[in-house]
Design an enzyme around this catalytic site. Structure first.
Site, short mmCIF file in Angstrom:
data_model
loop_
_atom_site.label_atom_id
_atom_site.label_comp_id
_atom_site.label_asym_id
_atom_site.label_seq_id
_atom_site.Cartn_x
_atom_site.Cartn_y
_atom_site.Cartn_z
N LYS A 29 0.83 -1.22 0.00
CA LYS A 29 0.00 0.00 0.00
C LYS A 29 0.86 1.27 0.00
CE LYS A 29 -2.20 -1.04 3.88
NZ LYS A 29 -1.52 -2.28 4.29
N ARG A 61 -9.63 0.08 8.85
CA ARG A 61 -9.15 -1.27 9.13
C ARG A 61 -10.21 -2.10 9.86
NH1 ARG A 61 -3.22 0.31 9.03
NH2 ARG A 61 -1.99 -1.56 9.39
N ARG A 103 11.71 -5.55 5.13
CA ARG A 103 11.43 -4.16 4.78
C ARG A 103 12.40 -3.21 5.50
NH1 ARG A 103 5.34 -2.07 4.98
NH2 ARG A 103 5.44 -2.37 7.23
N ARG A 147 11.36 -1.15 10.97
CA ARG A 147 10.30 -0.80 11.93
C ARG A 147 10.24 -1.88 13.01
NH1 ARG A 147 4.96 0.56 8.49
NH2 ARG A 147 4.09 -0.56 10.26
N ARG A 187 0.21 -9.08 13.26
CA ARG A 187 -0.46 -8.07 12.42
C ARG A 187 -1.27 -8.73 11.31
NH1 ARG A 187 4.37 -4.90 10.63
NH2 ARG A 187 2.97 -3.44 9.62
P1 AMP Z 1 0.81 0.62 9.28
O1 AMP Z 1 1.96 1.54 9.13
O2 AMP Z 1 -0.36 0.98 8.41
O3 AMP Z 1 1.21 -0.83 9.11
O4 AMP Z 1 0.29 0.78 10.79
C1 AMP Z 1 1.13 0.51 11.89
C2 AMP Z 1 0.30 0.34 13.14
O5 AMP Z 1 -0.43 1.55 13.41
C3 AMP Z 1 -0.77 -0.74 13.07
O6 AMP Z 1 -0.25 -2.04 13.36
C4 AMP Z 1 -1.74 -0.26 14.14
O7 AMP Z 1 -1.25 -0.51 15.45
C5 AMP Z 1 -1.72 1.25 13.93
N1 AMP Z 1 -2.73 1.66 12.92
C6 AMP Z 1 -2.49 2.20 11.70
N2 AMP Z 1 -3.64 2.45 11.05
C7 AMP Z 1 -4.63 2.05 11.88
C8 AMP Z 1 -6.04 2.02 11.79
N3 AMP Z 1 -6.69 2.43 10.68
N4 AMP Z 1 -6.74 1.56 12.86
C9 AMP Z 1 -6.12 1.16 13.98
N5 AMP Z 1 -4.80 1.12 14.12
C10 AMP Z 1 -4.04 1.57 13.09
#
Ligand code: AMP
Length: 216
Positions: free
Chosen positions: A17, A92, A131, A164, A175
């Site tokens: 994404k 999400r 990554r 990360r 995740r």
């Molecule tokens: P990402 O960078 O999109 O993989 O997000 C990293 C982390 O941020 C996720 O594992 C969640 O803990 C939190 N997070 C990001 N977007 C959301 C969302 N839409 N709803 C809830 N938690 C989120």
């Protein structure tokens, strides 16, 4: 109706994404709204919201629907979203999708398309654990699939690359489990709304061409 392109990028962590968002921004002038990036900025700034989110993020769990939806609601009302936006990593959950629908209505906007990146679990885990992100410009690399020219250094800005903390194998697996339990229902949700476009292609350039051909 406006010509704005209001897109949702839906997919498991590691589905591409963020990478495809960045490439598409070179084609269309859209705002890139990554809730993960927004939350990481809150954590880095040590805000109250960041402190609340930090533990959940480290363990791969989702942050509360209301917090994330509130952030997105104010973000999509900003001027740079007038021509459209990419929501990367939001919604999400079904609750978030409903809150987004309310926020879009309030802002007088409509969703254009929901692009679902469908990728096998094995490849997702390989991608996540290899990554690398740039400390300086947020560019994304992958030790296996998209390595930087010089190991550990960003090609674009020369800053150091890092992994990360939630891209460890254990957290990456959690995740993915969270994705299947809480986010997967959105595929059906947006299919029923007639908005879903599923992408199974893995080559980033071809994916971007496909999206542009479909929506351009
Ligand atoms: P990402 O960078 O999109 O993989 O997000 C990293 C982390 O941020 C996720 O594992 C969640 O803990 C939190 N997070 C990001 N977007 C959301 C969302 N839409 N709803 C809830 N938690 C989120």
């Amino acid at each position: 109706m406006s010509n704005a392109k209001n897109l949702i990028f839906l997919g498991a962590p590691g589905a591409g994404k963020g990478t495809i968002s960045k490439r598409l921004l070179a084609v269309w002038k859209l705002a890139h709204i990554s809730t993960g990036d927004m939350l990481r900025a809150e954590v880095a700034a040590g805000t109250e919201l960041g402190l609340a989110a930090d533990k959940l993020m480290k363990s791969g769990q989702l942050v509360t629907d209301e917090i994330v939806a509130g952030m997105v609601k104010s973000r999509i009302a900003k001027d740079d979203c007038a021509d459209g936006f990419i929501l990367d990593g939001f919604p999400r959950t079904v609750v978030q999708a409903d809150l987004l629908a309310d926020a879009m209505k309030a802002a007088g906007k409509e969703l254009t398309k929901v692009i679902y990146f469908k990728v096998d679990d094995e490849l997702l885990l390989q991608r996540l654990t290899a990554r690398q992100n740039c400390k300086g410009c947020d560019a994304i690399y992958n030790k296996i699939f998209m390595p930087s020219k010089q190991e550990g250094i960003c090609d674009k800005c020369g800053s150091e690359l890092y992994q990360r903390s939630d891209d460890s194998l254990e957290t990456a697996k959690s995740r993915l489990a969270v994705f299947y339990k809480q986010t997967q229902p959105l595929i059906d949700y947006y299919e029923k709304a007639g908005l879903l476009m599923t992408v199974t292609e893995l080559d980033a350039a071809k994916i971007v061409d496909g999206i542009v051909a479909e929506l351009g």
